[in-house]
Design an enzyme around this catalytic site. Structure first.
Site, short mmCIF file in Angstrom:
data_model
loop_
_atom_site.label_atom_id
_atom_site.label_comp_id
_atom_site.label_asym_id
_atom_site.label_seq_id
_atom_site.Cartn_x
_atom_site.Cartn_y
_atom_site.Cartn_z
CB SER A 584 -0.89 0.01 1.24
OG SER A 584 -1.47 1.30 1.41
CE1 TYR A 597 -4.37 -1.86 5.39
CE2 TYR A 597 -3.60 0.35 4.85
CZ TYR A 597 -4.04 -0.89 4.45
OH TYR A 597 -4.18 -1.17 3.12
#
Ligand SMILES: [Zn+2]
Length: 707
Positions: A584, A597
């Site tokens: 990501s 995250y």
């Protein structure tokens, strides 16, 4: 009509439906197709793609308006079970028969195929097959030519002619083995003219011709003849334990068989793929076990198969692995060391077969690796350029086993002489057929496992891999989502190209089960995409330990241990491999409410580099895709995340894609397909020398540039 029912047959399926047939009355071609589909539906009647059917009817000559006799026959290629009108060839019967006047003998046989095209009546015709004259030169309105195991067992028996005559009281003619072509057509005609009372002809080492005046008569005649062959064989086998001279070893339990096969498949795959990447199939069908565990295996396996269809699919003979069923497979290196010489020996045998039998104009030698690999006590592997070819090869070898079983029960099995086999295998017409096949796709022969592919980005990646020719294994921890994706893929790509397996990437046992299932179903793994994920957006103080553990379990531990299991398989194959980790932008860009995250993504990114550094020696490349803001279809965005983000920015959920697009340098909305395309770019063949890279697919975000 109407008195025959399924009760009259024990070994074949009687499927004729009078109402269906009545609706087709008067249209002989429709009845031919109906009969063909019924015959093709029962694999005991003919093998996949094997045999052909025909009818002769009056048509109108488009050139003169005069009535003319037309032969409708299954064209080259295709399968009876799914035969449609566009799979037929239609030829002027008189022109075809007239070719006898220009026929110059067997040396010129192949030239006749071009002349068949001169006889075409229906311009929509499929190319006429080499079997066309076999039907055209016999006088019957409806003809079936099939390859039933029960009949080939008689056709391949040492005293086939005598058995055929005795069994059918002289009502079935017999013609010795001869390669199909115009001359074989003349031989069939001669056989019939010398025995005008016969109802069919047995072709030595090949198959059966049967006929009738109507589609129905022909169907019944075919069924009755095959049923009689099957009964004759079964009656000869009084003692099941004596089949193939009895069992030499016993099988492992089903569980143990599957375990051994899953452990061994990737090693075999590596050995088979010395020329090109192969996909595998495994079966432990009881008919296979009866053969491979028997005393006669050593005698029969090297003899090779009989019916040309069999060895075209399975190669001249199988490789028997001299490995104990209980062999300890825990050390792949020592097993490799042990079995590789047998593959080398097989390749040498095959090269020798080629050199010994080749002609001046023979096509170049094809891949010398075995297609069928027998592991006594465990089962049969087959390896081919794609999954359906591997599966079909396996089915054909079961046909071959049935034939050997039957032949040996009634007499002595004989295989085709090697020169005849070679002449079929390297027939220029076969070569032309291969040349007409579509070229392989970039990922043909590759096996891709994508985690979290029940939906969203993972499904899009799997879809792209499949459409580029890979076999894909869908995995997800959500059974319903997985099943629905699986069904969608089966519809789009066919059942051979896709497998599905429940997978919880946080559980070691679940990972092992998935990896074993894939090894068993496809033979191994080439591409692993670690895509499974979830996101939690909370402030530092709101993060619970549970949130933290879940993120790290799925994202970091998942990537670590799924990779570890896949790498074991890749190392067994010794064919290199690809790992793509879907990370990501957040691995590089810091922002609020993202501690769990974002840090897990950063761990994934660095873990990817560490993996790349360690796996280079094995030619396993590890690369990263960094997506951002993929909203469509993404699992991450369900469950309140999208609402939360929209609220945070003071916009509506529908406005999010546009909002994110505006933040990028390219002003682009990022779709799952964009991520899928990036994955393909990494494995499609142009980046073979790149590892440890990060490829962003985020529309361009300067803060996420790797430096
Ligand atoms: Zn045939």
């Amino acid at each position: 009509m109407g008195t025959v029912t399924q009760k009259d047959f024990r070994h074949v399926s009687y499927l004729w439906d009078e109402a269906t047939a009545a609706a087709l009355a008067g249209d002989e071609v429709a009845l031919l197709l109906y009969r063909s589909n019924l015959l093709g539906a029962d694999l005991r009647l003919t093998n996949y793609g094997g045999g052909n059917t025909s009818c002769k009817v009056k048509g109108t000559d488009p050139l003169s308006g005069e009535p003319v006799d037309v032969l409708w026959i299954k064209g080259s290629g295709g399968d009876l079970g799914t035969l449609k009108r566009n799979g037929l060839s239609a030829l002027y019967l008189n022109r075809l028969k007239g070719l006898e006047k220009v026929y110059q003998g067997r040396e010129q046989e192949d030239k006749m195929v071009a002349l068949f095209n001169h006889c075409i009546y229906d311009l929509q015709s499929k190319a006429p097959s080499i079997d066309t004259p076999l039907h055209g030169l016999l006088p019957f309105a409806h003809i079936d030519h099939l390859h039933p195991d029960a009949a080939i067992a008689i056709a391949a028996a040492k005293d086939s002619e005598r058995i055929t005559k005795e069994l059918f009281g002289g009502t079935i003619g017999w013609v010795p083995w001869q390669r199909p072509g115009f001359d074989l057509g003349l031989q069939l005609k001669k056989c019939y003219e010398a025995n005008p009372h016969i109802r069919g002809i047995m072709l030595g080492s090949h198959g059966l011709f049967t006929w009738g005046n109507t589609a129905y008569d022909c169907y019944i005649n075919t069924l009755q003849v095959i049923e009689k062959c099957a009964i004759f064989i079964e009656e000869k086998i009084q003692d099941q334990t004596a089949v193939f001279s009895g069992q030499k070893i016993s099988s492992l339990s089903e569980n143990e068989r599957r375990k051994q096969a899953a452990a061994l498949a990737p090693i075999i795959r590596g050995c088979c793929s010395s020329n090109q990447s192969m996909v595998g199939h495994f079966t432990d069908d009881s008919r296979v076990l009866e053969f491979i565990n028997s005393n006669d295996l050593e005698k029969l396996a090297p003899m090779g198969t009989s019916c040309p269809d069999h060895f075209l699919r399975t190669k001249i003979s199988p490789l028997v692995l001299p490995l104990a069923p209980t062999a300890n497979l825990s050390d792949p290196h020592s097993i490799q060391h042990q079995i590789l010489p047998f593959f080398e020996e097989y390749r040498a045998m095959y090269a020798n077969y080629y050199i010994t039998h080749q002609h001046e104009d023979s096509p170049a030698m094809r891949d010398p690796n075995p297609v069928i690999i027998l592991y006594p006590g465990v089962g049969m592997f087959s390896f081919a350029k794609d999954k359906s070819t591997a599966r079909i090869a396996s089915e054909f070898y079961i046909n071959a086993i049935n034939v050997m079983r039957g032949s040996e029960a009634i007499s002595v099995y004989t295989s085709l002489p090697k020169q005849e086999a070679f002449d079929i295998e390297y027939w220029l017409l076969e070569e032309a057929k291969l040349k007409r096949m579509a070229p392989p796709k970039p990922l043909s022969g590759k096996i891709a496992l994508v985690t979290g592919s029940g939906g969203g980005i993972g499904k899009a990646i799997a879809h792209k891999m499949a459409s580029e020719g890979a076999c894909v294994v869908l995995t997800d921890n959500h059974a319903e989502r997985l099943e629905s994706a699986y069904q969608e893929f089966v519809t789009a790509f066919g059942k051979d190209a896709v497998a599905a397996c429940l997978l919880d990437v946080t559980q070691a046992s679940s990972i092992q089960t998935a990896i074993d299932t894939i090894a068993l179903k496809m033979g191994g793994i080439d591409i692993l995409v670690n895509n499974a994920g979830l996101s939690i957006s909370k402030s530092l103080e709101e993060h619970s330990e549970k949130d933290w553990d879940l993120l790290y379990s799925v994202l970091v531990k998942g990537q670590m241990f799924v990779s570890q299991a896949a790498v074991k398989v890749m190392r067994k194959q010794q064919m290199g491999g690809d790992i793509i980790n879907i990370v990501s932008k957040n691995a590089l860009v810091s922002g609020p409410n993202n501690a769990g995250y974002g840090s897990a993504k950063a761990a994934q990114l660095h873990l990817s580099r560490l993996q790349a550094a360690e796996l280079g020696n094995d030619k396993i490349r590890v690369n990263v895709i960094n997506p951002d803001a993929v909203i469509t279809g993404s699992n991450i965005w369900s469950g309140g995340w999208a609402e939360g983000r929209a609220k945070a920015y003071g916009i509506r959920v529908e406005e999010l894609p546009e909002f994110y697009a505006k933040r990028t340098l390219l002003h682009e909305i990022i779709l799952p397909e964009d991520i899928a395309n990036a994955c393909f770019a990494l494995v499609g063949g142009l980046l073979q020398k790149s590892t440890g890279n990060t490829l962003n697919v985020d529309g361009g975000i300067a803060a996420a540039f790797v430096r």
